[in-house]
Design an enzyme around this catalytic site. Structure first.
Site, PDB file in Angstrom:
ATOM      1  N   GLU A   1       6.474   4.621   6.980  1.00 14.22           N
ATOM      2  CA  GLU A   1       6.025   5.832   6.288  1.00 14.22           C
ATOM      3  C   GLU A   1       6.904   7.026   6.635  1.00 14.22           C
ATOM      4  O   GLU A   1       6.947   7.481   7.776  1.00 14.22           O
ATOM      5  CB  GLU A   1       4.564   6.116   6.635  1.00 14.22           C
ATOM      6  CG  GLU A   1       3.632   5.102   5.977  1.00 14.22           C
ATOM      7  CD  GLU A   1       2.195   5.168   6.442  1.00 14.22           C
ATOM      8  OE1 GLU A   1       1.325   4.621   5.754  1.00 14.22           O
ATOM      9  OE2 GLU A   1       1.942   5.765   7.510  1.00 14.22           O
TER      10      GLU A   1
ATOM     11  N   THR B   1      -7.599   6.941  -0.292  1.00 10.89           N
ATOM     12  CA  THR B   1      -7.643   5.824  -1.248  1.00 10.89           C
ATOM     13  C   THR B   1      -8.699   6.067  -2.321  1.00 10.89           C
ATOM     14  O   THR B   1      -9.792   6.508  -2.018  1.00 10.89           O
ATOM     15  CB  THR B   1      -7.978   4.511  -0.511  1.00 10.89           C
ATOM     16  OG1 THR B   1      -7.095   4.384   0.569  1.00 10.89           O
ATOM     17  CG2 THR B   1      -7.798   3.325  -1.439  1.00 10.89           C
TER      18      THR B   1
ATOM     19  N   THR C   1       1.186  -8.395  13.486  1.00 11.70           N
ATOM     20  CA  THR C   1       1.096  -7.064  12.907  1.00 11.70           C
ATOM     21  C   THR C   1       1.229  -7.095  11.398  1.00 11.70           C
ATOM     22  O   THR C   1       2.094  -7.764  10.870  1.00 11.70           O
ATOM     23  CB  THR C   1       2.161  -6.130  13.485  1.00 11.70           C
ATOM     24  OG1 THR C   1       2.006  -4.854  12.905  1.00 11.70           O
ATOM     25  CG2 THR C   1       3.562  -6.608  13.175  1.00 11.70           C
TER      26      THR C   1
ATOM     27  N   ASN D   1       0.197  10.690   5.357  1.00 11.30           N
ATOM     28  CA  ASN D   1      -1.032  10.391   6.089  1.00 11.30           C
ATOM     29  C   ASN D   1      -2.063  11.498   6.096  1.00 11.30           C
ATOM     30  O   ASN D   1      -3.215  11.276   6.453  1.00 11.30           O
ATOM     31  CB  ASN D   1      -0.685   9.945   7.505  1.00 11.30           C
ATOM     32  CG  ASN D   1      -0.114   8.556   7.477  1.00 11.30           C
ATOM     33  OD1 ASN D   1      -0.807   7.631   7.074  1.00 11.30           O
ATOM     34  ND2 ASN D   1       1.159   8.409   7.838  1.00 11.30           N
TER      35      ASN D   1
ATOM     36  N   THR E   1       0.881  -1.189   0.000  1.00 10.13           N
ATOM     37  CA  THR E   1       0.000   0.000   0.000  1.00 10.13           C
ATOM     38  C   THR E   1       0.914   1.234   0.000  1.00 10.13           C
ATOM     39  O   THR E   1       1.350   1.662  -1.061  1.00 10.13           O
ATOM     40  CB  THR E   1      -0.963   0.008   1.200  1.00 10.13           C
ATOM     41  OG1 THR E   1      -0.221  -0.143   2.411  1.00 10.13           O
ATOM     42  CG2 THR E   1      -1.982  -1.096   1.084  1.00 10.13           C
TER      43      THR E   1
ATOM     44  N   LYS F   1       3.986  -6.931   4.024  1.00 13.61           N
ATOM     45  CA  LYS F   1       3.748  -5.547   3.651  1.00 13.61           C
ATOM     46  C   LYS F   1       3.462  -4.771   4.928  1.00 13.61           C
ATOM     47  O   LYS F   1       3.008  -5.336   5.928  1.00 13.61           O
ATOM     48  CB  LYS F   1       2.592  -5.413   2.664  1.00 13.61           C
ATOM     49  CG  LYS F   1       1.227  -5.814   3.160  1.00 13.61           C
ATOM     50  CD  LYS F   1       0.469  -4.784   3.966  1.00 13.61           C
ATOM     51  CE  LYS F   1       0.420  -3.431   3.311  1.00 13.61           C
ATOM     52  NZ  LYS F   1      -0.288  -2.462   4.217  1.00 13.61           N
TER      53      LYS F   1
END
Lengths: 410, 410
Positions: free
Chosen positions: B283, B410, B198, B405, B156, B182
């Site tokens: 991220e 999406t 996780t 973020n 993602t 991922k």
């Protein structure tokens, strides 16, 4: 409720009768702005204090706790910004004590009547020669209208001073409560242990009240204000809230007096306003978000859930982006530790339904996004389990938060 | 230790014998990149799974838990990225089940032998017509060298695929363990309850082992890897780690067999590598930081302290700024809830002393800043109380974290 109170124009710590203050440049801040404040009462004050529960309490916190435990009356508080005097060991403690002693000497009363507070970089010793000059300078500049100068001098990453005063009249006597505070980052009080507090806040009043009663009033006010805010979930080593009452109004107030309700509400009003101001001025903050949890099994669950949402980097960045990404809010509730059934959960952004029964309530995303564009909005989640609730005030997470804290080298 | 293991070149989930995989575009992602992966074994597999402890488990998590509880063997796992299928109620659950049924139908075995996993936006229903086309397309593209395509298709906000495989030889038989995962954000496993995990991770092996033993091996490996990482302290609703063993190597391994040590170390090695890869690809992350707490009273205190430091926005932004602002680290330890005496605390950045006895150790700030410029470094804090320790892997907090973020729609 507010028709019983007058908001004092440009009010602050010197609005109550008999208080003077000032702000001066002692040279602690590299940019040369004011970095030392002095708040002094014309006569002895009853007082109360609440302090950080961090295991690394700063030297001034340790010193003030001793004064609270041993001294019946105080007259002044000396505050510096730029150097936190935390993690500075015995030398730091001696410097805090010396700061009080120097202030007392210059002003002409006993050392035990001076409180001290510091904010700034942790791990650096106070430059005492600069501080001494600052104290002497400050003593000359005290003024009954100096509250605002003091509020400016205690700022660090704050973008604006935070102060307020209200007054009310009882039996023909006017009582005033004033205060100022600083804080924008390292903001997250710890709720579980008393005494507690967050950042630096100085409250003054000309009411006549006993130490024990002031401690009770202050404890309640702090619980409902400073202990409900979080900017970054980082509890400081220096958090301090002090309340000084010099009795100049001639109005005696105790737990049993008729005016106690008015007085307590005035203190709470000031504390709440100042606490909210800290979040509004939080590092990089562009949104003020009230996270309101209801329907929890008990208070602890409500608090866990509210704090998980309020401190979630994913929720906070979504708010910054005006993205009504409610899945992040539910995910935070889901890992908070609060006990509930997902299928009973309801979520609102201000007046708009977002989630019903744990599922999308169907409000169009663009309508939800409009709410998130507001400067201030509420995230209201009902867990559908019980009657306990909790509100926490927080802000968003922005580029500027990262910038301020990656680039901040005192 | 590693001389007993061979790292498979370009290794991943299809490195163990008898596994095939692929990645295809089902049209879930707006940018048109691959968003569906299929991993299939040529024959039945023993298996084990660990899952998020979030109170809002995604539909595929709920479905997989059932399969774990009721099904003895599996053959395949169908994964989609783009839509998390979390907070989607009964419809979401039926869609997870339907995904498994469609896969089973196309591949020609029972529905109970298909596991499913999803990642992406929470609260959105899976577009089943697209998914069905994707499954049919995927079934045609399966390949014994398709592991890398699968690793790409599950990404993602990841910037790169994460995969690895190792093999070892016992009694002339080669056993291989491979995996891909991922994850870049919403990364923070919950330690307190089992089962736990996780993000999405798929481990495959051609060892021959029982479900119960696999569960034991996987549980230990996850505890020491995925459960030790945090990017943003936000636990996901979809966290899943699956381990499938098809026995193709002909090497039977159980808790009591001589090869169990090698096998367990291989699984742990893969899990640790993949978990660390998630943080490296976190991220916006520019630094990989090992927070190592020692000298704690007990494991729980060590963990509290390590997580408080690893999740502190002030520590993380200081690391981004290469600012050796150790006061923030001590402040985080001080509010973590761990019990210790400030004056016994020692802190190192890699090999350099930062704090001794709770005070500045005197290492020049520019030398400390050099450490923080490294891509990877350790923050080692000794609480001086006992013998318990804990290590947590984390990253820094950057502009890009906020950007990713705040802008992620999406």
């Amino acid at each position: 409720m507010n028709d019983q109170f007058d908001f004092v124009e440009d009010g602050g710590v010197t609005s109550p009768a008999g208080f003077s203050a000032c702000g001066v440049c002692a040279g602690l801040k590299r940019n040369g702005s004011a970095d030392m404040a002095l708040i002094v009462s014309d006569c002895d004050c009853s007082f109360a204090g609440t302090f950080t529960s961090n295991l690394f309490p700063a030297a001034p916190v340790r010193y003030c706790r001793e004064i609270c435990a041993t001294s019946g009356k105080v007259r002044a508080v000396t505050v510096n910004s730029g150097v936190a005097n935390a993690c500075t060991g015995l030398e730091g403690y001696e410097n805090a004590k010396k700061t009080a002693a120097l202030t007392a000497e210059v002003l002409g009363f006993e050392s035990s009547k001076v409180l001290v507070a510091s904010t700034g970089r942790i791990g650096v010793q106070l430059p005492m020669n600069k501080l001494e000059k600052g104290i002497r300078e400050a003593a000359k500049n005290l003024s009954h209208t100096g509250g605002s100068a003091a509020a400016h001098a205690i700022m660090t990453t704050d973008t604006r001073p935070k102060e307020l005063a209200v007054s009310f009249v009882v039996d023909g006597k006017k009582v005033t409560v004033g205060g100022c505070c600083k804080g924008a980052g390292m903001i997250a009080p710890k709720m579980v242990t008393a005494p507690h507090a967050t950042m630096l806040c100085f409250l003054t009043t000309d009411a006549d009240a006993e130490n024990a009663y002031l401690a009770e009033v202050l404890g309640k006010a702090v619980e409902a204000s400073f202990n409900k805010i979080t900017v970054d979930n980082d509890m400081s080593t220096n958090d301090t809230v002090l309340l000084m009452a010099n009795g100049k109004s001639g109005m005696k107030i105790s737990a049993k007096s008729a005016a106690s309700d008015l007085f307590e509400r005035a203190v709470q009003m000031i504390a709440e306003h100042l606490a909210r101001s800290i979040v509004f001025d939080g590092e990089g903050v562009t949104k003020f978000v009230s996270v309101e949890v209801s329907g929890a099994v008990d208070k602890q669950d409500a608090e866990l859930c509210a704090r998980a949402i309020a401190n979630s980097p994913l929720c906070k960045t979504a708010w910054f982006g005006c993205d009504p990404n409610w899945g992040r809010i539910l995910a935070a509730a889901g890992y908070s530790g609060a006990v509930f059934s997902p299928e009973n959960v309801t979520l609102f952004f201000d007046e708009l339904p977002v989630v019903r029964g744990g599922l999308d309530a169907g409000t169009p995303e663009n309508e939800l996004a409009e709410i998130l564009k507001r400067r201030e909005f509420s995230v209201k989640i009902n867990l559908g389990e019980g009657n306990a609730s909790c509100m926490v005030w927080t802000g968003d997470f922005t580029y500027d938060y990262v910038k301020i804290n990656a680039d901040y080298h005192t």
